[in-house]
Write an enzyme that holds these catalytic residues in place. Sequence first.
Site, PDB file in Angstrom:
ATOM      1  N   ASN A  17       0.750  -1.284   0.000  1.00 20.89           N
ATOM      2  CA  ASN A  17       0.287   0.075  -0.142  1.00 20.89           C
ATOM      3  C   ASN A  17       0.821   1.323  -0.054  1.00 20.89           C
ATOM      4  O   ASN A  17       0.704   2.248  -0.751  1.00 20.89           O
ATOM      5  CB  ASN A  17      -0.982   0.002   1.200  1.00 20.89           C
ATOM      6  N   MET A  93       0.589  -2.992  12.119  1.00 14.94           N
ATOM      7  CA  MET A  93       0.149  -4.172  13.258  1.00 14.94           C
ATOM      8  C   MET A  93       0.147  -3.735  14.545  1.00 14.94           C
ATOM      9  O   MET A  93       0.303  -4.690  15.506  1.00 14.94           O
ATOM     10  CB  MET A  93       0.671  -5.373  12.791  1.00 14.94           C
ATOM     11  N   ASN A 110      -6.933   4.463   8.278  1.00 11.76           N
ATOM     12  CA  ASN A 110      -6.271   3.123   8.259  1.00 11.76           C
ATOM     13  C   ASN A 110      -7.003   2.552   6.956  1.00 11.76           C
ATOM     14  O   ASN A 110      -8.141   2.598   6.563  1.00 11.76           O
ATOM     15  CB  ASN A 110      -6.872   2.413   9.277  1.00 11.76           C
ATOM     16  N   HIS A 112      -8.298  -1.468   5.712  1.00 16.28           N
ATOM     17  CA  HIS A 112      -8.662  -2.843   6.328  1.00 16.28           C
ATOM     18  C   HIS A 112      -9.366  -3.750   5.043  1.00 16.28           C
ATOM     19  O   HIS A 112     -10.233  -3.198   4.235  1.00 16.28           O
ATOM     20  CB  HIS A 112      -9.832  -2.735   7.401  1.00 16.28           C
TER      21      HIS A 112
END
Length: 220
Positions: A17, A93, A110, A112
């Site tokens: 990412n 994490m 964030n 997900h």
Amino acid sequence: MTDLLKLGVLISGSGSNLQSIIDQIEKGTLPAQIKIVVSNNPEAFGLTRAKKHGIPCAVLNHQDYLSREDFDRELIHVLQNAGVDLIVLAGFMRILTQSFLRAFESKIINIHPALLPAFPGTHVQQKAVDYGVKFSGCTVHFVDEGVDTGPIIIQSVVPVCLDDSAETLAARILEEEHKIYPQAIRYFAEGRIIKNGRRVEIKNMKNPDHTAMHNPPLDR
Ligand code: GRF
């Protein structure tokens, strides 16, 4: 150069990412600048990616800190020193403390790999396959004190097929992550995000597509 959005990207692993954000910045399609990449894992491949593009990196190994508070205090310090406007969690994490959330109120996002609020937490592609859902996807959201509970900015939907494993589904979802994360950051960079409680509005949006999707497809 002054109006570029200054990013702090937090990683723990592969950093694909992060790579998609770097690529869009370099292509000129994302008016942002990565001020710093921080990893809690000294072995994270994302660090190699960042260095290759000349981006400053910091490693804060959580094992070197006595408590989450100590770790987050240092993390806040590093990010404030770098002068970041937006904190981008990209496969980071670690659970963040209240102090961290307070320091960067409404400035932490964030990604997900599930269609929240379904399947928060970890190993979510396996959970989606095991549950038998017909669609899953990915979600970019603000970070609040819960686990994957913050207001949703953008989602992408992918089909889940009968022959999918957690790995094949994860790969399909990841491809979409690489599209929606840079898009979400672009909304910030262009000042288009309005947060109204749980509901996030994007200014000057294209007309939404109201077409329904079906999986399996309808017979007629
Ligand atoms: C992604 O699936 C992301 O949604 C999740 O962790 C993974 C990170 O992948 N939070 P990468 O490190 O960006 O390749």
